[in-house]
Design a protein around this motif. Sequence first.
Motif, PDB file in Angstrom:
ATOM      1  N   ARG A 321      -3.645   1.750  10.669  1.00 59.22           N
ATOM      2  CA  ARG A 321      -3.326   3.183  10.607  1.00 59.22           C
ATOM      3  C   ARG A 321      -4.588   4.022  10.417  1.00 59.22           C
ATOM      4  O   ARG A 321      -4.726   5.091  11.010  1.00 59.22           O
ATOM      5  CB  ARG A 321      -2.338   3.442   9.463  1.00 59.22           C
ATOM      6  CG  ARG A 321      -0.924   2.994   9.749  1.00 59.22           C
ATOM      7  CD  ARG A 321       0.051   3.553   8.731  1.00 59.22           C
ATOM      8  NE  ARG A 321      -0.177   2.967   7.411  1.00 59.22           N
ATOM      9  CZ  ARG A 321       0.454   1.892   6.949  1.00 59.22           C
ATOM     10  NH1 ARG A 321       1.360   1.289   7.712  1.00 59.22           N
ATOM     11  NH2 ARG A 321       0.206   1.428   5.749  1.00 59.22           N
ATOM     12  N   GLY A 439       3.207   6.970  24.547  1.00 64.95           N
ATOM     13  CA  GLY A 439       3.436   7.422  23.179  1.00 64.95           C
ATOM     14  C   GLY A 439       4.845   7.097  22.710  1.00 64.95           C
ATOM     15  O   GLY A 439       5.049   6.679  21.559  1.00 64.95           O
ATOM     16  N   ALA A 440       5.822   7.277  23.587  1.00 66.50           N
ATOM     17  CA  ALA A 440       7.207   6.958  23.231  1.00 66.50           C
ATOM     18  C   ALA A 440       7.383   5.460  22.984  1.00 66.50           C
ATOM     19  O   ALA A 440       8.071   5.049  22.045  1.00 66.50           O
ATOM     20  CB  ALA A 440       8.143   7.430  24.341  1.00 66.50           C
ATOM     21  N   PHE A 442       5.044   3.365  22.014  1.00 67.48           N
ATOM     22  CA  PHE A 442       4.378   3.042  20.756  1.00 67.48           C
ATOM     23  C   PHE A 442       5.235   3.436  19.561  1.00 67.48           C
ATOM     24  O   PHE A 442       5.413   2.652  18.623  1.00 67.48           O
ATOM     25  CB  PHE A 442       3.023   3.745  20.679  1.00 67.48           C
ATOM     26  CG  PHE A 442       2.397   3.661  19.315  1.00 67.48           C
ATOM     27  CD1 PHE A 442       1.867   2.464  18.852  1.00 67.48           C
ATOM     28  CD2 PHE A 442       2.362   4.777  18.486  1.00 67.48           C
ATOM     29  CE1 PHE A 442       1.315   2.376  17.582  1.00 67.48           C
ATOM     30  CE2 PHE A 442       1.801   4.694  17.221  1.00 67.48           C
ATOM     31  CZ  PHE A 442       1.276   3.496  16.769  1.00 67.48           C
ATOM     32  N   TRP A 443       5.749   4.654  19.570  1.00 71.58           N
ATOM     33  CA  TRP A 443       6.523   5.141  18.425  1.00 71.58           C
ATOM     34  C   TRP A 443       7.779   4.298  18.215  1.00 71.58           C
ATOM     35  O   TRP A 443       8.104   3.927  17.075  1.00 71.58           O
ATOM     36  CB  TRP A 443       6.902   6.604  18.641  1.00 71.58           C
ATOM     37  CG  TRP A 443       7.655   7.209  17.483  1.00 71.58           C
ATOM     38  CD1 TRP A 443       8.961   7.565  17.450  1.00 71.58           C
ATOM     39  CD2 TRP A 443       7.119   7.509  16.190  1.00 71.58           C
ATOM     40  NE1 TRP A 443       9.292   8.072  16.232  1.00 71.58           N
ATOM     41  CE2 TRP A 443       8.177   8.056  15.423  1.00 71.58           C
ATOM     42  CE3 TRP A 443       5.863   7.364  15.613  1.00 71.58           C
ATOM     43  CZ2 TRP A 443       8.006   8.459  14.103  1.00 71.58           C
ATOM     44  CZ3 TRP A 443       5.691   7.770  14.297  1.00 71.58           C
ATOM     45  CH2 TRP A 443       6.748   8.306  13.564  1.00 71.58           C
ATOM     46  N   ARG A 444       8.446   3.971  19.298  1.00 74.92           N
ATOM     47  CA  ARG A 444       9.676   3.176  19.185  1.00 74.92           C
ATOM     48  C   ARG A 444       9.379   1.774  18.649  1.00 74.92           C
ATOM     49  O   ARG A 444      10.068   1.283  17.749  1.00 74.92           O
ATOM     50  CB  ARG A 444      10.342   3.078  20.558  1.00 74.92           C
ATOM     51  CG  ARG A 444      11.661   2.312  20.583  1.00 74.92           C
ATOM     52  CD  ARG A 444      12.324   2.466  21.940  1.00 74.92           C
ATOM     53  NE  ARG A 444      13.573   1.740  22.018  1.00 74.92           N
ATOM     54  CZ  ARG A 444      13.686   0.484  22.438  1.00 74.92           C
ATOM     55  NH1 ARG A 444      12.599  -0.180  22.837  1.00 74.92           N
ATOM     56  NH2 ARG A 444      14.858  -0.123  22.486  1.00 74.92           N
ATOM     57  N   TRP A 446       6.708   0.810  16.981  1.00 72.82           N
ATOM     58  CA  TRP A 446       6.150   0.882  15.625  1.00 72.82           C
ATOM     59  C   TRP A 446       7.273   1.038  14.602  1.00 72.82           C
ATOM     60  O   TRP A 446       7.257   0.390  13.545  1.00 72.82           O
ATOM     61  CB  TRP A 446       5.168   2.045  15.527  1.00 72.82           C
ATOM     62  CG  TRP A 446       4.620   2.251  14.140  1.00 72.82           C
ATOM     63  CD1 TRP A 446       5.037   3.143  13.204  1.00 72.82           C
ATOM     64  CD2 TRP A 446       3.555   1.509  13.529  1.00 72.82           C
ATOM     65  NE1 TRP A 446       4.302   3.020  12.057  1.00 72.82           N
ATOM     66  CE2 TRP A 446       3.382   2.019  12.229  1.00 72.82           C
ATOM     67  CE3 TRP A 446       2.731   0.470  13.966  1.00 72.82           C
ATOM     68  CZ2 TRP A 446       2.430   1.520  11.351  1.00 72.82           C
ATOM     69  CZ3 TRP A 446       1.775  -0.027  13.098  1.00 72.82           C
ATOM     70  CH2 TRP A 446       1.635   0.497  11.811  1.00 72.82           C
ATOM     71  N   ARG A 447       8.231   1.898  14.905  1.00 74.20           N
ATOM     72  CA  ARG A 447       9.361   2.106  13.982  1.00 74.20           C
ATOM     73  C   ARG A 447      10.150   0.830  13.783  1.00 74.20           C
ATOM     74  O   ARG A 447      10.722   0.598  12.708  1.00 74.20           O
ATOM     75  CB  ARG A 447      10.279   3.214  14.525  1.00 74.20           C
ATOM     76  CG  ARG A 447       9.684   4.598  14.510  1.00 74.20           C
ATOM     77  CD  ARG A 447       9.565   5.154  13.089  1.00 74.20           C
ATOM     78  NE  ARG A 447      10.868   5.265  12.449  1.00 74.20           N
ATOM     79  CZ  ARG A 447      11.639   6.350  12.528  1.00 74.20           C
ATOM     80  NH1 ARG A 447      11.225   7.402  13.229  1.00 74.20           N
ATOM     81  NH2 ARG A 447      12.797   6.394  11.912  1.00 74.20           N
ATOM     82  N   TRP A 451       4.759  -4.220  16.235  1.00 77.83           N
ATOM     83  CA  TRP A 451       3.326  -4.371  16.426  1.00 77.83           C
ATOM     84  C   TRP A 451       2.716  -5.446  15.542  1.00 77.83           C
ATOM     85  O   TRP A 451       1.687  -6.005  15.856  1.00 77.83           O
ATOM     86  CB  TRP A 451       2.635  -3.011  16.188  1.00 77.83           C
ATOM     87  CG  TRP A 451       2.808  -2.118  17.352  1.00 77.83           C
ATOM     88  CD1 TRP A 451       3.959  -1.527  17.748  1.00 77.83           C
ATOM     89  CD2 TRP A 451       1.820  -1.736  18.307  1.00 77.83           C
ATOM     90  NE1 TRP A 451       3.759  -0.804  18.897  1.00 77.83           N
ATOM     91  CE2 TRP A 451       2.458  -0.907  19.255  1.00 77.83           C
ATOM     92  CE3 TRP A 451       0.468  -2.008  18.449  1.00 77.83           C
ATOM     93  CZ2 TRP A 451       1.775  -0.351  20.334  1.00 77.83           C
ATOM     94  CZ3 TRP A 451      -0.215  -1.454  19.510  1.00 77.83           C
ATOM     95  CH2 TRP A 451       0.439  -0.641  20.445  1.00 77.83           C
TER      96      TRP A 451
END
Length: 453
Positions: A321, A439-440, A442-444, A446-447, A451
């Motif tokens: 992060r 980006g979508a 990655f965000w999905r 990661w949540r 990863w």
Amino acid sequence: MVFMVTDYSSPDTGRTPLSPRRRVFALAWPLIVSNLTVPLLGLVDTAVVGHLPDSRFLGGVTLGATLFSFLYWGFGFLRMGTTGLAAQACGRDDLDDLIRLLGQSLALAGLIGVALIALHPVLIPLGLQLLDGSAAVTAEADLYARIRILSAPAVLANYALIGWFLGRGYSRVTLLLMIINNAANIVLDLVFVVGLEMTTDGVALASVIADYLTFVVGAGLALRAWHGWGWRRVSGVVADIAGYRRLVGVNLALFIRTLCLLFAFAFFHSRGAQLGDVTLAANAVLLQFVLLASYGLDGFAHATESLVGQQIGANDRHGFRRVVGAAIEWSLATAAVASLGFALGGEALIALLTDLPEVQAMAERFLPWMIAMPILAVGSYLLDGLFIGATRTGAMRDTMILAVAGFYLPVWWFSQSLGNHGLWLAFVSFTVARSLLLGAVFWRSWRRGYWFA
């Protein structure tokens, strides 16, 4: 190795560890400088060949160099895939995997390079036919290409070496190798063309020798990692089939992604050509703005590849992060500086690139697209670096295909009435779509914790 960028100092050194922001910059600046050395070689090639008595020599070198730019760019996955895998192995402190990756990446590069040489009687005429030069220029380009193709194994091996060094955090080695390649190329250009009175063949031969010299230096530096390994152990890991499956899997997705990117640029050029010679020339000038911005954005993206891969390999979520946050800060700052520079000095840069009044006027009409481009494109560079470091290349392939088929081509189709503005709108939409889609993803993921699964 003296070129290593250290992430954290050993306890007995007494040195303060670098902050994530400084670590990203320490890795990025040699990459940015190495990017800036590339145009210098093109300028020298042009200056040397441009003073020959017939313009066909300059045209032939230009056409041949363009062919190889596209050909070798298509195999850039050897650099990207190797970087991500090496960074993760480095994060795990897995020397065996690093050695395996080095040997197998070089073996794969050599195999592809030899295949390109074997296929050159087909590839070169086909490529030159697509570039559509005059008969005299094409003949010189053919001479250039038949010599330059001999460098294929060295060029691709250099991609693998640079990716391996970058994955380990040795970005200054990348700078060293680029300086050696460009300096040798420039000196040999002068020796062969000016000193020995060669023409197109001299420029091509200079590139071949420079590429192999760079490979020898890079391989010599890399071989220090083999210290203490017996030959049987080395040959065993290099021959490991499972490792090749992983390497090919990562690189195949990147290859498809690169082909889509090549198509996007080729389509842009072809549609621009249909709008007239002046529009085509103006777009060529404006693409230099994109290239200038990419020097900085690519540098921080490549640094992100290395550091993100190392954090994933070490299973360090907190470090991940912090590195991503620092990379975002540097990338946004670089994009903002580029946009401001284009806004303040864009017209002066256009005048520097061309003295044709009609081309200048046309380029100035579309300058606002260039002012907006760095800010709109920054996400695509940064996210590419993040996904390469994580070796999630399948997502890069899929989102690239969707960006081309679902955004770029449809936007162009429905905006044709806008002329060149419609073409730039399609290209910018394609760039933004890459950012949003990656980006979508990655965000999905990661949540959902994928990863660090």
